[in-house]
Design an enzyme around this catalytic site. Structure first.
Site, PDB file in Angstrom:
ATOM      1  N   GLY A   1      37.986  40.844  35.552  1.00 26.89           N
ATOM      2  CA  GLY A   1      38.779  39.699  35.827  1.00 26.89           C
ATOM      3  C   GLY A   1      39.050  38.671  34.505  1.00 26.89           C
ATOM      4  O   GLY A   1      40.057  37.919  34.544  1.00 26.89           O
TER       5      GLY A   1
ATOM      6  N   GLU B   1      33.415  45.732  27.312  1.00 20.93           N
ATOM      7  CA  GLU B   1      32.268  45.399  28.070  1.00 20.93           C
ATOM      8  C   GLU B   1      31.630  46.850  28.559  1.00 20.93           C
ATOM      9  O   GLU B   1      30.665  46.986  28.407  1.00 20.93           O
ATOM     10  CB  GLU B   1      32.709  44.731  29.373  1.00 20.93           C
ATOM     11  CG  GLU B   1      33.024  43.265  29.244  1.00 20.93           C
ATOM     12  CD  GLU B   1      33.244  42.496  30.530  1.00 20.93           C
ATOM     13  OE1 GLU B   1      33.457  41.349  30.574  1.00 20.93           O
ATOM     14  OE2 GLU B   1      34.015  43.133  31.413  1.00 20.93           O
TER      15      GLU B   1
ATOM     16  N   LYS C   1      29.809  37.644  45.154  1.00 19.48           N
ATOM     17  CA  LYS C   1      30.353  38.764  44.537  1.00 19.48           C
ATOM     18  C   LYS C   1      29.788  40.085  45.239  1.00 19.48           C
ATOM     19  O   LYS C   1      30.173  41.166  44.905  1.00 19.48           O
ATOM     20  CB  LYS C   1      29.699  38.595  42.998  1.00 19.48           C
ATOM     21  CG  LYS C   1      30.366  37.550  42.362  1.00 19.48           C
ATOM     22  CD  LYS C   1      31.658  37.363  41.868  1.00 19.48           C
ATOM     23  CE  LYS C   1      32.054  36.376  41.222  1.00 19.48           C
ATOM     24  NZ  LYS C   1      31.885  36.593  39.650  1.00 19.48           N
TER      25      LYS C   1
HETATM   26  C1  5RP Z   1      35.289  39.783  32.611  1.00 18.89           C
HETATM   27  C2  5RP Z   1      34.557  40.298  33.476  1.00 18.89           C
HETATM   28  C3  5RP Z   1      33.598  39.191  34.102  1.00 18.89           C
HETATM   29  O1  5RP Z   1      32.348  39.571  34.070  1.00 18.89           O
HETATM   30  C4  5RP Z   1      34.027  38.984  35.573  1.00 18.89           C
HETATM   31  O2  5RP Z   1      35.396  38.774  35.770  1.00 18.89           O
HETATM   32  C5  5RP Z   1      33.118  37.764  36.410  1.00 18.89           C
HETATM   33  O3  5RP Z   1      33.429  36.607  35.986  1.00 18.89           O
HETATM   34  P1  5RP Z   1      32.945  35.276  36.123  1.00 18.89           P
HETATM   35  O4  5RP Z   1      31.564  35.208  35.763  1.00 18.89           O
HETATM   36  O5  5RP Z   1      33.785  34.026  35.448  1.00 18.89           O
HETATM   37  O6  5RP Z   1      33.076  35.199  37.742  1.00 18.89           O
HETATM   38  O7  5RP Z   1      34.465  41.288  33.950  1.00 18.89           O
HETATM   39  O8  5RP Z   1      36.256  40.716  31.868  1.00 18.89           O
END
Ligand code: 5RP
Length: 223
Positions: free
Chosen positions: A100, A107, A125
């Site tokens: 996201g 990552e 989530k």
């Molecule tokens: C970034 C990611 C994040 O871990 C994922 O989007 C969750 O983000 P947040 O902690 O802001 O909800 O994969 O590439």
């Protein structure tokens, strides 16, 4: 509790998984920001709390360095004890959708160095099946239209994320309309599409533990 408070709760709880004096793998996102804040507080009490970090994004690197934490290049490390990161979705087996924040490639690389992947997330989530969150896919720019056509054959509708270039100079295609019932197979299949750099399904290297922030406190899911 607000979503922000739940994120802070699991950010703090993740510290328990970081051995004192170790080098920690650090993900990206608003939940990880809370972990970095907690690490900053811990360092005030014990300057040797961590020896350094390997970061998955420019964003996290800047935040870590702002706290005086040494950020090591991933290529200088052969193994990490633990990698801490958030998720956009996580299922009951520890498979995740991530990306996201567009940091999915780095990552996946840093997570692969770690013995243990600790996912920190608020309870919104947790899902029964992956796919409601638009699946991020990092693609080489010249392949974007081709990748979108390949996803159409799998029943998904892809769209290039506007105004976003990844830390690696690529595009993100977000794919809606998927219900991913066999995540590991799906991850392998998408990896075969020419031009795909990284698919945001983390199933072959999934979470070992999820610290889930709930209004009743931190729930620990082990996989
Ligand atoms: C970034 C990611 C994040 O871990 C994922 O989007 C969750 O983000 P947040 O902690 O802001 O909800 O994969 O590439």
């Amino acid at each position: 509790m607000t979503q922000d408070e739940l994120k802070a709760l699991v950010g703090r709880a993740a510290l328990d998984y970081v051995p004192s004096g170790s080098i920690v793998g650090v993900g990206t996102g608003s939940t990880v920001d809370k972990f970095i804040d907690a690490l900053g507080e811990a360092l005030k009490a014990d300057p040797k709390r961590v020896a350094g970090a390997v970061s998955s994004s420019v964003r996290s690197t800047e935040r870590l360095q702002g706290l005086g934490i040494t950020v090591l290049p991933a290529e200088s490390v052969t193994e990490l004890g633990v990698y801490i990161d958030g998720a956009d979705e996580i299922d009951h087996a520890g498979h995740m959708i991530k990306g996201g924040g567009a940091a999915l490639t780095r990552e996946k690389i840093v997570a692969d160095l770690a013995q243990q992947f600790v996912c920190i997330a608020d309870e919104s989530k947790l899902v029964e099946a992956l796919g409601k969150f638009p699946l991020p896919v990092e693609v080489i720019p010249m392949a974007a239209a081709q990748v979108i056509r390949a996803f159409a054959k799998l029943g998904g509708s892809g769209k290039v994320r506007e105004g976003v270039t990844t830390d690696n100079g690529n595009l993100i295609v977000d794919v809606t309309g998927l219900r991913i019932l066999a995540p590991a197979q799906f991850e392998s299949d998408v990896n075969q599409i020419p031009g795909v750099v990284t698919v945001g399904v983390f199933a072959r290297n999934k979470a070992s533990v999820c610290l889930l922030g709930t209004s009743a406190g931190v729930k620990t899911l082990s996989f």
